[in-house]
Design an enzyme around this catalytic site. Structure first.
Site, PDB file in Angstrom:
ATOM      1  N   SER A 111      99.309  77.989  31.046  1.00 36.39           N
ATOM      2  CA  SER A 111      99.134  77.295  29.770  1.00 36.39           C
ATOM      3  C   SER A 111      98.835  75.813  30.015  1.00 36.39           C
ATOM      4  O   SER A 111      97.880  75.485  30.706  1.00 36.39           O
ATOM      5  CB  SER A 111     100.352  77.540  28.881  1.00 36.39           C
ATOM      6  OG  SER A 111     100.073  77.222  27.537  1.00 36.39           O
ATOM      7  N   ASP A 251      96.005  87.028  23.744  1.00 34.42           N
ATOM      8  CA  ASP A 251      96.428  85.671  24.101  1.00 34.42           C
ATOM      9  C   ASP A 251      95.995  84.646  23.064  1.00 34.42           C
ATOM     10  O   ASP A 251      94.881  84.705  22.542  1.00 34.42           O
ATOM     11  CB  ASP A 251      95.775  85.331  25.454  1.00 34.42           C
ATOM     12  CG  ASP A 251      96.519  84.283  26.258  1.00 34.42           C
ATOM     13  OD1 ASP A 251      97.157  83.402  25.656  1.00 34.42           O
ATOM     14  OD2 ASP A 251      96.428  84.341  27.501  1.00 34.42           O
ATOM     15  N   HIS A 278     100.184  85.808  25.790  1.00 35.71           N
ATOM     16  CA  HIS A 278     100.136  84.548  26.557  1.00 35.71           C
ATOM     17  C   HIS A 278     100.936  84.597  27.861  1.00 35.71           C
ATOM     18  O   HIS A 278     100.834  83.692  28.674  1.00 35.71           O
ATOM     19  CB  HIS A 278     100.674  83.429  25.656  1.00 35.71           C
ATOM     20  CG  HIS A 278     100.305  82.048  26.072  1.00 35.71           C
ATOM     21  ND1 HIS A 278      99.014  81.659  26.367  1.00 35.71           N
ATOM     22  CD2 HIS A 278     101.070  80.929  26.215  1.00 35.71           C
ATOM     23  CE1 HIS A 278      99.007  80.369  26.696  1.00 35.71           C
ATOM     24  NE2 HIS A 278     100.233  79.910  26.608  1.00 35.71           N
TER      25      HIS A 278
END
Length: 301
Positions: A111, A251, A278
């Site tokens: 991320s 995601d 995610h």
């Protein structure tokens, strides 16, 4: 915690502060270690804990808490001019030298950590063998556009609650937090209830919100922080190491946000996990460790 994995913790002095780190496995084990960059910014290492399982393949795995969160120096008094990508690049470089792994190491960023990993990669640091960018956008403009598209698919009452509290500036309200979780359970982690280590990271942000709020904003789709105009797209050709891209079919880092990495980094490989959002390292853990472990093994030399 797997009994097969030996672990030790330490603290690295960085400027006037300290970076907490943990090593799983043996730094002298022969394979190049992998440094894990957590997301947020400011979410701490807990939710990416599963990557320690890579140590079962004979590779040291280094987790650390970036400055401003977790077990590292917190600095809630610092403002927007302090919390910059450059700060976190310098912190990572300091940790690499502190651990004496400059001769060869891998980086995996998840991320925001993948955004940071890309920022690090374009500097072409000495000793970097490979880069894994997991569940990361190449630009926050694309991220916000796609987050709003995903948000538009939420139930109408959830959308109304979100919009009402954003307009009122009451994003700390319990109803707003509940509505946010509807999005998170679709596009952040589809293992519900969240596993302990994921819940710990969410709780950590509540305790130490400074970095996340300053750089991002109140949540994943209401981005009003200093990163709101961030992009690395035009600099991606400067990344000169083998690169693995990871994302989940559901995601919040949608294919549109990841595609520039594939287009811009020469030879980049992209793996999409069909049953993940995610956090494929949580949602499809065994497969994820296999894909990442094989990639790292391939690029040790």
């Amino acid at each position: 915690m797997s009994p097969e994995i030996a672990q030790r913790e330490g603290r690295a002095a960085f400027r006037d502060y300290e970076t907490w780190y943990r090593i799983s496995g043996d730094l002298e084990g022969g394979k190049a270690p992998v440094v894990i960059l957590h997301g947020g910014p400011g979410v701490a290492h807990n939710y990416v804990d599963a990557y320690k399982l890579l140590a079962l393949r004979g590779r040291a795995v280094i987790h650390y808490d970036q400055l401003g969160c977790g077990n590292s120096t917190l600095l809630p008094e610092k403002g927007a001019d302090f919390w910059t990508p450059r700060l976190f690049i310098d912190e990572l470089e300091n940790l690499v030298d502190h651990l004496r792994i400059r001769s060869g190491f891998h980086v995996l960023g998840q991320s925001w950590g993948g955004m940071l990993g890309a920022e690090y990669g374009v500097t072409q640091p000495r000793g970097l063998k490979s880069l894994t960018i997991a569940n990361s956008p190449a630009s926050m403009k694309l991220w916000v556009e796609e987050a709003n598209r995903l948000r538009a698919d939420l139930p109408a009452d959830v959308q109304e609650t979100l919009t009402r509290h954003e307009k009122a500036g009451t994003t700390d309200h319990e109803d707003y937090q509940k509505a946010t979780m509807v999005f998170y359970e679709r596009h952040v982690c589809r293992v519900v209830p969240f596993p302990k280590e994921v819940a710990e990271s969410f709780a950590q942000v509540v305790r130490n919100p400074t970095v996340y709020n300053v750089m991002n904003g109140p949540n994943e789709f209401h981005v009003i922080g200093t990163l709101k105009s961030w992009s690395i797209i035009d600099r991606l050709p400067d990344i000169a190491v083998p690169t693995l891209l990871i994302s989940g079919r559901h995601d919040e880092a949608t294919p549109v946000t990841v595609q520039p990495y594939k287009d811009g980094i020469k030879g980049a490989r992209w793996e999409i996990f069909e049953h993940s959002s995610h956090l494929p390292h949580v949602e499809e853990q065994e497969k994820c460790m296999g894909v990442v472990g094989d990639f790292l093994d391939q690029h040790d030399n």
